[in-house]
Design a protein around this motif. Structure first.
Motif, short mmCIF file in Angstrom:
data_model
loop_
_atom_site.label_atom_id
_atom_site.label_comp_id
_atom_site.label_asym_id
_atom_site.label_seq_id
_atom_site.Cartn_x
_atom_site.Cartn_y
_atom_site.Cartn_z
N ALA A 1 0.90 -1.19 0.15
CA ALA A 1 -0.09 0.14 0.12
C ALA A 1 0.90 1.18 -0.09
O ALA A 1 0.53 2.44 -0.69
CB ALA A 1 -0.89 0.00 1.34
N LEU A 2 1.89 1.01 0.85
CA LEU A 2 3.01 2.16 0.77
C LEU A 2 3.64 2.62 -0.49
O LEU A 2 3.85 3.68 -1.02
CB LEU A 2 4.00 2.08 1.92
N GLU A 3 4.03 1.61 -1.14
CA GLU A 3 4.70 1.55 -2.29
C GLU A 3 3.67 2.10 -3.41
O GLU A 3 4.40 3.15 -4.42
CB GLU A 3 5.26 0.21 -3.04
N LEU A 4 2.46 1.90 -3.67
CA LEU A 4 1.69 2.30 -4.39
C LEU A 4 1.37 3.78 -4.02
O LEU A 4 1.13 4.63 -5.31
CB LEU A 4 0.49 1.41 -4.36
N ARG A 5 1.27 4.14 -2.78
CA ARG A 5 0.91 5.41 -2.49
C ARG A 5 2.05 6.41 -3.05
O ARG A 5 1.77 7.65 -3.54
CB ARG A 5 0.92 5.52 -0.95
N GLN A 6 3.50 5.92 -2.91
CA GLN A 6 4.43 6.64 -3.25
C GLN A 6 4.63 6.80 -4.74
O GLN A 6 4.82 7.82 -5.42
CB GLN A 6 5.80 6.07 -2.72
N PHE A 7 4.23 5.60 -5.51
CA PHE A 7 4.19 5.58 -6.89
C PHE A 7 3.38 6.88 -7.68
O PHE A 7 3.47 7.53 -8.33
CB PHE A 7 3.79 4.27 -7.46
N PHE A 8 1.92 6.58 -6.71
CA PHE A 8 0.74 7.65 -7.51
C PHE A 8 1.14 8.95 -7.15
O PHE A 8 0.34 9.87 -7.72
CB PHE A 8 -0.60 6.87 -7.18
N ARG A 9 1.95 9.42 -6.31
CA ARG A 9 2.01 10.73 -6.00
C ARG A 9 2.93 11.40 -6.66
O ARG A 9 3.09 12.50 -6.75
CB ARG A 9 2.48 10.75 -4.39
N GLN A 10 3.89 10.63 -7.63
CA GLN A 10 5.00 11.21 -8.30
C GLN A 10 4.17 11.22 -9.66
O GLN A 10 4.13 10.11 -10.76
CB GLN A 10 6.16 10.16 -8.37
N ARG A 11 3.40 12.41 -9.81
CA ARG A 11 2.51 12.19 -11.09
C ARG A 11 3.12 12.16 -12.42
O ARG A 11 2.74 11.44 -13.13
CB ARG A 11 1.74 13.52 -11.06
N GLU A 12 4.49 12.95 -12.84
CA GLU A 12 5.20 12.88 -13.62
C GLU A 12 5.31 11.32 -14.20
O GLU A 12 5.25 10.67 -15.27
CB GLU A 12 6.40 13.41 -13.72
N GLN A 13 6.03 10.51 -13.01
CA GLN A 13 6.34 9.14 -13.19
C GLN A 13 5.11 8.16 -13.73
O GLN A 13 5.07 7.55 -14.57
CB GLN A 13 6.90 8.64 -12.10
N VAL A 14 4.00 8.60 -13.13
CA VAL A 14 2.87 7.82 -13.33
C VAL A 14 2.30 8.16 -14.80
O VAL A 14 2.14 7.19 -15.69
CB VAL A 14 1.69 8.27 -12.36
N VAL A 15 2.61 9.35 -15.27
CA VAL A 15 2.03 9.58 -16.81
C VAL A 15 2.72 8.89 -17.79
O VAL A 15 2.40 8.30 -18.65
CB VAL A 15 1.84 11.14 -16.96
N PHE A 16 4.06 9.07 -17.48
CA PHE A 16 5.19 8.70 -18.35
C PHE A 16 5.19 6.95 -18.50
O PHE A 16 5.31 6.47 -19.67
CB PHE A 16 6.39 9.17 -18.32
N THR A 17 5.15 6.48 -17.15
CA THR A 17 5.01 5.10 -16.98
C THR A 17 4.13 4.31 -17.97
O THR A 17 4.14 3.39 -18.79
CB THR A 17 4.93 4.49 -15.78
N PHE A 18 2.63 4.97 -17.64
CA PHE A 18 1.36 4.40 -18.61
C PHE A 18 1.32 4.71 -19.96
O PHE A 18 0.95 4.25 -20.90
CB PHE A 18 0.28 4.90 -17.98
N ALA A 19 1.87 6.07 -20.23
CA ALA A 19 1.90 6.77 -21.51
C ALA A 19 2.77 5.73 -22.56
O ALA A 19 2.49 5.81 -23.85
CB ALA A 19 2.16 8.05 -21.53
N PHE A 20 3.97 5.62 -21.99
CA PHE A 20 4.92 5.02 -23.04
C PHE A 20 4.33 4.01 -24.07
O PHE A 20 4.53 3.95 -25.10
CB PHE A 20 6.12 4.53 -22.28
N PRO A 21 4.21 2.83 -23.25
CA PRO A 21 3.51 1.86 -24.35
C PRO A 21 2.26 2.21 -25.09
O PRO A 21 2.35 1.67 -26.24
CB PRO A 21 3.39 0.43 -23.28
N ILE A 22 1.43 2.96 -24.49
CA ILE A 22 0.24 3.42 -25.37
C ILE A 22 0.61 4.19 -26.52
O ILE A 22 0.20 3.99 -27.79
CB ILE A 22 -0.63 4.33 -24.50
#
Lengths: 280, 288
Positions: free
Chosen positions: A28-49
């Motif tokens: 839960a803590l890892e996910l919270r940290q991941f989703f709080r880094q908005r830039e990282q979230v956008v690029f991680t998901f956007a790359f393959p799309i």
């Protein structure tokens, strides 16, 4: 005072927190940290799309004799690449950085069981890999005529290919995180082999156009088999003719991915470091 | 010394560690009693951090015996790690989490943690409890490091240069935190290169230089043992200042009383400060 303290500490030793529950909290803590880094979230998901959009739009002709378009071929390929990027690439880089920034050393100084750290990473990868796959499936079905499996058997196949592939790649990512000497060099160390694998495993280039030695090299790693398994799930039976063996080879896929899960686990257990080499 | 091994929280004998050609730790013997605040004082590069890292179990040693809370730190269990709190010199915490989330999560690792809110208050971060760690100042992050070091309610707390980079007010606040932990019965080993810090906090201290212990004892003992010579200063009747270094200042003053009728002008008797002792022992005398 001293004697009671000693007595309570004795019973406390038996009550060291259990790894499974702690692992849920860690996840839960890892996910919270991941989703709080908005830039990282956008690029991680956007790359393959973005890559799916580019390749599937550039190469959209019918594939001769297979009853599919090139665009359709790219959907399972990008799902496999997305699974590997959320597991292998993101873990390989982030664990190397955490090691370099002494996050791992601090955890090692607590009574946390090591398995809790890995459980946390597994939850992170499961959720992010799952979301990535859903996003790519939406794009694939809406824009590129890919059909979802019509029966339970299809979904079951999809489930085990996803889980075995994700686990194998995550373990490989944990293993490769010990290779870079510092967090700064982690991205280059992890991205290059991932990029090469994508070229020789049938992600960017269709497998029937690759030289044989490249195919053989790619076949040693999980990505090629994940692509193949997902093609079997999302493409019509007529597309089998494009495969090397004229079949989806599910048995062999399960064997290779399962072997990578076990081998990757052994590799991690043998090579994982909580500190940088210079800190020992 | 009558202290038995059972009463010792930390014991080392002939501890050694080499980095290449350099003897970072060249034979250190330590005996830290349960419940005391022990200061390891020395200039940068003296071997303090290496010593503490060996005690934490995070660095290998080349030779010597080490026992921390009855175990060899090189091979310890989860139960041992639950009893030892560590604050490293160079820490980093998860930037995206808040202070409360981080302290609360670390509490879960321990069998008998302290109350997270109480620990946050103890280090003076109540107002920042809901802030992301990336928004904290350097001093606030250091206090968070201490909070994470004590959240498990350790029997022994190992602090490596905890106040480096603090402003004077933050340092005083930190000192009162250490005194409070010591009053609760925590054994504390602290390294520092600030002499006043060691003097203010430590029951006993060891001065370490070039990987060896140059002197050890209570601050008062150290001053006494290494500063038997006093300086007597006064002004002669013709107005010229006089200075005399002597082992027997009382005798000098008695002679002066005989020579002067009544008050001795400008009389001043001084002993070397602990700082003078420290600088001499660590071979830094020339910097004065």
């Amino acid at each position: 005072m001293t004697t009671t303290a000693v007595a309570t500490r004795k019973t406390a030793e038996e009550r060291l927190p259990r790894a499974w529950n702690l692992g849920l909290h860690q996840g839960a803590l890892e996910l919270r940290q991941f989703f709080r880094q908005r830039e990282q979230v956008v690029f991680t998901f956007a790359f393959p799309i973005v890559f799916l959009f580019l390749f599937a739009s550039i190469f959209s002709d019918d594939v001769q004799g297979a009853g599919i378009t090139a665009s359709q071929l790219y959907v399972p390929a990008m799902i496999a690449a997305g699974i590997m990027s959320t597991s292998f690439q993101s873990l390989g880089i982030s664990i190397a950085i955490e090691r370099d920034e002494k996050v791992l050393r601090r955890l090692r100084g607590t009574p946390m069981p090591p398995s809790v750290y890995f459980l946390g990473k597994i939850w992170l990868v499961l959720v992010t890999g799952g979301l990535e796959t859903i996003a790519l499936l939406i794009v694939g079905t809406v824009f590129y005529d890919v059909d979802l499996p019509g029966d339970a058997a299809g979904w079951l196949t999809f489930g085990w290919v996803f889980l075995l592939g994700l686990t194998g790649c995550a373990l490989l990512g944990i293993a490769i995180s010990s290779v870079p000497k510092s967090g700064r060099s982690a991205t280059s160390v992890v991205v290059l082999p991932f990029l090469v694998l994508q070229f020789i495993s049938g992600v960017y280039i269709a497998i029937d156009t690759l030289p044989e030695w490249m195919l053989n090299l790619g076949a040693l790693f999980p990505l090629k088999w994940m692509c193949q398994g997902l093609r079997g799930v999302f493409l019509p039976e007529s597309a089998k003719v494009l495969e090397v063996a004229d079949s989806w080879e599910y048995g062999r896929i399960a064997l290779v991915l399962g072997a990578w899960c076990i081998g990757g686990l052994l590799l991690c257990l043998g090579t994982f470091r909580w500190k940088n080499r210079r800190d020992s | 010394m009558t202290t038995t091994t059972a009463e010792l929280a930390v014991r080392t004998a002939g501890l050694r560690k080499r980095y290449g050609d350099i003897d970072a730790v060249a034979g250190i013997d330590l005996a830290i009693r349960t419940g005391e605040v022990f200061g390891l004082l020395g200039p940068n590069g003296a071997g303090k951090s290496t010593t503490v890292e060996i005690l934490q179990g995070h660095r290998t040693r080349d030779a010597g015996d080490v026992e921390v809370l009855g175990s060899d730190p090189a091979s310890t269990s989860r139960a041992w790690r639950a009893k030892v709190g560590i604050v490293w010199q160079d820490e980093s915490a998860p930037a995206e989490l808040t202070v409360r989330e981080t302290v609360g999560h670390f509490a879960r690792y321990y069998p008998r943690p302290r109350d997270p809110d109480e620990v946050i208050a103890l280090v003076g971060l109540e107002e920042k409890a809901g802030s992301r760690i990336k928004a904290l100042s350097g001093g606030q992050r250091r206090r968070l490091d201490v909070a994470l070091g004590v959240i498990g309610g350790p029997e022994l707390l190992l602090l490596d240069e905890p106040t480096t980079g603090f402003d004077p007010a933050a340092r005083r606040q930190f000192w009162s935190l250490i005194r409070q932990l010591a009053a609760e019965g925590t054994t504390i080993l602290l390294t520092t290169h600030y002499l006043e810090e060691a003097e203010a906090l430590a029951d006993r201290l060891a001065i370490i230089a070039n990987g060896r212990i140059a002197a050890e004892g209570t601050p008062v003992d150290l001053r006494r043992a290494h500063s038997s010579e006093a300086t007597v200063e006064w002004t002669e009747a013709d107005g010229s200042p006089r200075t005399e270094h002597t082992q027997t200042p009382t005798r000098t003053v008695a002679e002066l009383i005989g020579r002067f009728d009544g008050e001795i002008p400008g009389l001043r008797i001084s002993r070397p400060t602990l700082e003078d002792v420290y600088l001499r022992l660590t071979g830094q005398e020339s910097v004065r």
